[in-house]
Design a protein around this motif. Structure first.
Motif, PDB file in Angstrom:
ATOM      1  N   THR A  27      31.569  19.784  27.392  1.00 12.44           N
ATOM      2  CA  THR A  27      30.687  18.630  28.012  1.00 12.44           C
ATOM      3  C   THR A  27      30.440  17.416  27.114  1.00 12.44           C
ATOM      4  OG1 THR A  27      28.687  19.753  27.113  1.00 12.44           O
ATOM      5  CG2 THR A  27      29.318  20.170  29.545  1.00 12.44           C
ATOM      6  N   TYR A  67      38.349  24.883  30.977  1.00 11.48           N
ATOM      7  CA  TYR A  67      37.769  24.413  32.592  1.00 11.48           C
ATOM      8  C   TYR A  67      38.488  25.003  33.642  1.00 11.48           C
ATOM      9  CZ  TYR A  67      36.836  21.004  36.190  1.00 11.48           C
ATOM     10  OH  TYR A  67      36.425  20.543  37.394  1.00 11.48           O
ATOM     11  N   SER A  73      31.993  27.557  41.435  1.00 11.65           N
ATOM     12  CA  SER A  73      30.479  27.033  41.282  1.00 11.65           C
ATOM     13  C   SER A  73      30.196  26.353  40.062  1.00 11.65           C
ATOM     14  CB  SER A  73      29.595  28.280  41.610  1.00 11.65           C
ATOM     15  OG  SER A  73      29.955  29.267  40.685  1.00 11.65           O
ATOM     16  N   GLU A  74      30.986  27.172  38.927  1.00  9.71           N
ATOM     17  CA  GLU A  74      30.528  26.361  37.594  1.00  9.71           C
ATOM     18  C   GLU A  74      31.049  25.046  37.517  1.00  9.71           C
ATOM     19  OE1 GLU A  74      30.496  30.136  34.455  1.00  9.71           O
ATOM     20  OE2 GLU A  74      32.472  29.965  35.309  1.00  9.71           O
ATOM     21  N   ARG A  75      32.394  24.941  37.909  1.00 12.24           N
ATOM     22  CA  ARG A  75      33.055  23.258  38.065  1.00 12.24           C
ATOM     23  C   ARG A  75      32.481  22.412  38.660  1.00 12.24           C
ATOM     24  NH1 ARG A  75      39.476  24.567  39.204  1.00 12.24           N
ATOM     25  NH2 ARG A  75      39.995  26.115  37.755  1.00 12.24           N
ATOM     26  N   LYS A  76      31.544  22.829  39.858  1.00 13.87           N
ATOM     27  CA  LYS A  76      30.873  21.880  40.672  1.00 13.87           C
ATOM     28  C   LYS A  76      29.534  21.475  39.829  1.00 13.87           C
ATOM     29  CE  LYS A  76      28.728  21.626  45.373  1.00 13.87           C
ATOM     30  NZ  LYS A  76      28.449  22.254  46.580  1.00 13.87           N
ATOM     31  N   LYS A  77      29.007  22.547  39.243  1.00 13.17           N
ATOM     32  CA  LYS A  77      27.896  22.086  38.184  1.00 13.17           C
ATOM     33  C   LYS A  77      28.195  21.011  37.180  1.00 13.17           C
ATOM     34  CE  LYS A  77      27.213  24.939  34.734  1.00 13.17           C
ATOM     35  NZ  LYS A  77      26.846  26.134  34.238  1.00 13.17           N
ATOM     36  N   TYR A  78      29.426  21.057  36.835  1.00 19.48           N
ATOM     37  CA  TYR A  78      29.630  20.207  35.697  1.00 19.48           C
ATOM     38  C   TYR A  78      30.036  18.800  36.495  1.00 19.48           C
ATOM     39  CZ  TYR A  78      30.138  23.641  31.987  1.00 19.48           C
ATOM     40  OH  TYR A  78      29.856  24.551  31.189  1.00 19.48           O
ATOM     41  N   GLY A  79      30.312  18.764  37.605  1.00 18.45           N
ATOM     42  CA  GLY A  79      30.482  17.360  38.336  1.00 18.45           C
ATOM     43  C   GLY A  79      31.713  16.696  37.820  1.00 18.45           C
ATOM     44  N   HIS A 248      26.553  11.154  37.245  1.00 13.13           N
ATOM     45  CA  HIS A 248      27.130  11.885  35.876  1.00 13.13           C
ATOM     46  C   HIS A 248      28.511  11.734  35.491  1.00 13.13           C
ATOM     47  CE1 HIS A 248      26.800  13.614  31.972  1.00 13.13           C
ATOM     48  NE2 HIS A 248      27.536  14.505  32.416  1.00 13.13           N
TER      49      HIS A 248
END
Length: 290
Positions: A27, A67, A73-79, A248
């Motif tokens: 991140t 990545y 779902s984890e990728r979606k969280k990062y955006g 973001h």
């Protein structure tokens, strides 16, 4: 090529760079999110006239692998995909604006439009004069006024010659008007390069399969691969704009697409799909889809 250069630099530095980048979290704002999700535009145009230079952010293969190992779902969280879409859209829109600018340069200038209109009017007026003159000659001949009929016919022949000259001028103006003129230029609808309709198959193939053209084609394909809803959330799939600060994302400090004659993109022409705007030419290989 860029990745190979980066590896070589890391080896020359004794792995110091690799150790520093490996310590960065996924991140970290210094990490290139376009590289994590897909392909960084800076890597697509190296050693071409559209070269964007080195990416100011970190390209770490380890972080990219990390990545890619994440669940959806984890990728979606990062955006990060939104950041990637935004990066692609910004560069594609810049390219499209450049294409529009270059296309307008191929259109007739106001002076050329005035010349064309003047010639069309002259041709029309001469046509009317010829038609009326021939009718007058016929009437005079029926009346037995042979001398006057001959004089009138001489005027008709003169008007016919003048009309033919005006038509030649109009044809020449149509063939040479605008910068495209004798070269028959057109703008590539994928990368914004100028190419001539007179180019042979080899020259066209050099463009179609050139690194710069393929780079823009890859960006457009990557952009279109995302769902329309996702593209609309980022800024409008049709090239619309929204406040990017509400999302973001990484700052877009990677520069834009070169502009200027030929867009700084060199020679080339083809007809390929464009995004985010629709329409345009479709790439089908040399001498097709013209």
């Amino acid at each position: 090529m860029a990745a190979e250069q980066r590896k070589l630099l890391e080896q020359l530095m004794g792995g110091g760079m690799a150790s520093r980048t490996s310590q960065l979290p996924i991140t970290d704002p210094k990490v290139c999110r376009s590289y994590l999700v897909g392909s960084c535009p800076h890597d697509l145009f190296t050693n071409t006239k559209a070269d964007l230079g080195a990416c100011p952010r970190v390209h770490s293969e380890a972080l990219k692998a990390e990545y890619e190992s994440l669940s959806d779902s984890e990728r979606k969280k990062y955006g990060f995909e939104h950041d990637y879409i935004r990066d692609l859209q910004s560069r594609i829109e810049a390219c499209n604006r450049n294409i529009d600018t270059l296309q307008r340069r191929l259109e007739k200038t106001p002076d050329e439009v005035r010349q064309t209109n003047a010639l069309l009017k002259s041709i029309s007026d001469l046509g009317t004069t010829i038609a009326n003159g021939l009718l007058e000659v016929e009437i005079l001949a029926e009346m037995g006024e042979v001398g006057r009929a001959y004089d009138e016919y001489y005027k008709v022949r003169h008007a016919q010659a003048a009309k033919a000259d005006k038509e030649k001028e109009l044809k020449a103006l149509s063939e040479t008007s605008g910068p495209s003129g004798h070269q028959k230029l057109q703008v590539c609808d994928v990368c914004g390069a100028y190419l001539s309709r007179l180019d042979n198959d080899r020259r066209l193939a050099d463009h179609f399969f050139g690194k710069m053209h393929l780079g823009f084609a890859q960006m457009r394909k990557a952009y279109e691969s995302f769902p329309k809803e996702m593209r609309s959330m980022v800024g409008g799939g049709g090239g619309g704009r929204r406040d990017h600060q509400q999302h973001h994302h990484q700052d877009n400090d990677m520069g834009g697409v070169p502009t200027g004659p030929g867009g700084g993109f060199g020679d080339g022409w083809n007809k390929g799909g464009r995004g985010p705007r629709s329409g345009g030419f479709r790439p089908r290989g040399p001498r097709r889809g013209w």
